[in-house]
Design a protein around this motif. Structure first.
Motif, PDB file in Angstrom:
ATOM      1  N   CYS A 184       0.826  -1.216   0.000  1.00 33.82           N
ATOM      2  CA  CYS A 184       0.000   0.000   0.000  1.00 33.82           C
ATOM      3  C   CYS A 184       0.859   1.264   0.000  1.00 33.82           C
ATOM      4  O   CYS A 184       0.438   2.315  -0.449  1.00 33.82           O
ATOM      5  CB  CYS A 184      -0.953  -0.021   1.188  1.00 33.82           C
ATOM      6  N   GLY A 185       2.076   1.160   0.552  1.00 38.16           N
ATOM      7  CA  GLY A 185       2.968   2.315   0.575  1.00 38.16           C
ATOM      8  C   GLY A 185       2.733   3.238   1.751  1.00 38.16           C
ATOM      9  O   GLY A 185       3.468   4.214   1.927  1.00 38.16           O
ATOM     10  N   ALA A 186       1.720   2.965   2.570  1.00 39.92           N
ATOM     11  CA  ALA A 186       1.364   3.913   3.632  1.00 39.92           C
ATOM     12  C   ALA A 186       1.349   3.317   5.034  1.00 39.92           C
ATOM     13  O   ALA A 186       1.383   4.051   6.015  1.00 39.92           O
ATOM     14  CB  ALA A 186      -0.005   4.506   3.331  1.00 39.92           C
ATOM     15  N   CYS A 187       1.310   1.976   5.147  1.00 41.37           N
ATOM     16  CA  CYS A 187       1.217   1.380   6.488  1.00 41.37           C
ATOM     17  C   CYS A 187       2.596   1.401   7.167  1.00 41.37           C
ATOM     18  O   CYS A 187       3.602   1.741   6.553  1.00 41.37           O
ATOM     19  CB  CYS A 187       0.668  -0.046   6.396  1.00 41.37           C
TER      20      CYS A 187
ATOM     21  N   CYS B 159       5.251  -0.686   5.323  1.00 40.69           N
ATOM     22  CA  CYS B 159       5.708  -0.068   4.064  1.00 40.69           C
ATOM     23  C   CYS B 159       6.626   1.114   4.353  1.00 40.69           C
ATOM     24  O   CYS B 159       7.708   1.228   3.778  1.00 40.69           O
ATOM     25  CB  CYS B 159       4.503   0.405   3.247  1.00 40.69           C
TER      26      CYS B 159
ATOM     27  N   CYS C  42       3.556  -5.889   3.965  1.00 36.73           N
ATOM     28  CA  CYS C  42       2.290  -5.149   3.915  1.00 36.73           C
ATOM     29  C   CYS C  42       1.158  -6.143   3.697  1.00 36.73           C
ATOM     30  O   CYS C  42       1.216  -6.988   2.821  1.00 36.73           O
ATOM     31  CB  CYS C  42       2.310  -4.134   2.765  1.00 36.73           C
TER      32      CYS C  42
HETATM   33 ZN    ZN Z   1       1.551  -1.224   3.394  1.00 39.73          ZN
END
Ligand code: ZN
Ligand code: APR
Ligand code: ZN
Length: 360
Positions: free
Chosen positions: A91-94, A97, A105
């Motif tokens: 997701c790039g945001a958790c 990540c 992720c």
């Molecule tokens: Zn993530």
């Protein structure tokens, strides 16, 4: 379109049928025409129930293809691009990540457990294995699940990068960070084990012992970089002769069983690193001496998808192949058609094959 689906755990045969349709491409999705896909042990593990997946499920997770349609908001790829399918779209945001571990992720993995992207026989939904399902002519994935690759890399080579190579080479370069001059033992010489051997060779290991009960795998292991090979029964003797009984600097388990994890642990020296690459059963417990765990100063690592950031590592492995440093052709034992997948799964159970690649 055509795809190969598993109805129930324990079924011997896949249902290969021509009446599949795909979910519409959402704003952040990509539709990929699969051009090549491998048969990995994890596919078989879904069939046997070792890796739980929602059912029915279109299997396959090691694949590459051409982008045919993208959602309005997708900027990373465009129709015509060659891509490798990534089975841990991040997701790039958790926290994971942001912390540099995109392979951990769970966002899209969990989504794939609730979002069937296939339909068959009209309206019946089917899931895709780990959100992919590359044993299909086409798939729809979130944009993070399709990583652009150099179009000069043949699709069958690109497909291997989608799982076996990344899992195996990544376990050496990312998880173990093997030091040049080190010694390593690799337990299990399937497609993933041979990738670990290649990673160890690339990283400058001086002794690489390949362990497999099938002696047919020994020659292949040596072809891709093992310096020595033996059966599990000969392992204790090999530890004595190759390391003076001290054990190897690095031990890689690439089978997926507590028994082989223990073998890797015992064959590794005090202060060494043991990396578990194989996917074992949920209830297969590993028992280690609490005293030795402390006293021997060894480290036990789990390695998922080679601890890879695929946006960095897929192109990196493709570059190594182009430079002649990764032998991916030797990993392919046969090229087959989608309709041959039942035979391919039977052959994988037999153990003698390496990577069987479905070409479209
Ligand atoms: Zn993530
Ligand atoms: N000791 C050593 N090797 C063994 C043993 C053992 N006791 N038992 C089986 N093997 C060997 C098999 O002979 C075979 O060569 O392990 C190899 C497994 O190869 P594949 O079935 O081709 O599996 P692969 O696709 O390489 O995956 C290996 O990694 O990613 C995971 O889920 C995957 O757990 C699986 C593992
Ligand atoms: Zn795999």
């Amino acid at each position: 379109m055509r795809a190969a689906m598993l109805h129930a755990v324990g079924d011997d045969k896949l249902d290969i049928r021509d009446d599949f349709t795909l979910a519409p491409v959402g704003a952040t999705d990509v539709r990929v025409k699969i051009k090549a896909t491998g048969v990995c042990h994890s596919d078989l593990s879904v069939m046997t129930g070792l890796l739980p997946m929602p059912l029915p499920v279109v299997l396959g997770h090691e694949g590459a293809g051409e982008v045919v349609e993208v959602g309005d908001q997708v900027t990373s790829v465009a129709p015509g691009d060659h891509v490798v399918v990534n089975w841990t779209p991040a997701c790039g945001a958790c926290d994971r990540c942001v912390g540099g571990q995109p392979y951990l992720c769970m966002h899209y993995v969990m989504e794939s457990f609730t979002l069937p992207r296939f339909r068959y026989g009209g309206e019946t939904p089917a899931f895709g294995m780990v959100g992919c399902g590359t044993w299909a002519e086409e798939i729809v994935v979130p944009w993070q699940g399709a990583i652009k690759i150099d179009p000069e890399v043949p699709y069958e080579v690109a497909a291997l990068i989608g799982c076996g190579i990344t899992t195996g080479v990544g376990a050496v370069v990312n998880t173990a960070k093997l030091r040049p001059g080190a010694t390593a033992v690799v337990i299990g010489c399937g497609g993933v084990g041979l990738s670990v051997i290649q990673g160890a060779r690339l990283s400058g290991a001086t002794t690489i012992l390949a362990v497999d009960p099938l002696t047919s795998k020994h020659a292949l292991a040596k072809k891709v970089g093992a310096t020595d090979a033996c059966t599990p029964e000969q392992l204790t003797e090999a530890v004595a002769s190759l390391t003076g009984g001290q054990g190897f600097d690095y031990g890689f388990e690439v089978v997926g069983r507590s028994q082989t994890i223990l073998a890797a642990w015992q064959a590794t020296r005090r202060g060494g690193d043991v990396v578990v690459v194989g996917a074992g059963a949920m209830d297969d417990m590993v028992s280690l001496s609490a005293f030795n765990l402390m006293f021997d100063g060894k480290t036990l690592h789990g390695s998922l998808y080679g601890d890879s950031d695929v946006r960095r590592d897929f192109p990196l492995f493709a570059g190594l192949w182009k430079a002649g440093k990764l032998d991916l052709e030797s990993m392919i034992s046969s090229r087959i058609r989608l309709g041959d997948l039942n035979d391919a799964v039977a052959a994988l159970r037999g153990g003698e094959v390496l990577r069987q690649i479905v070409v479209f």
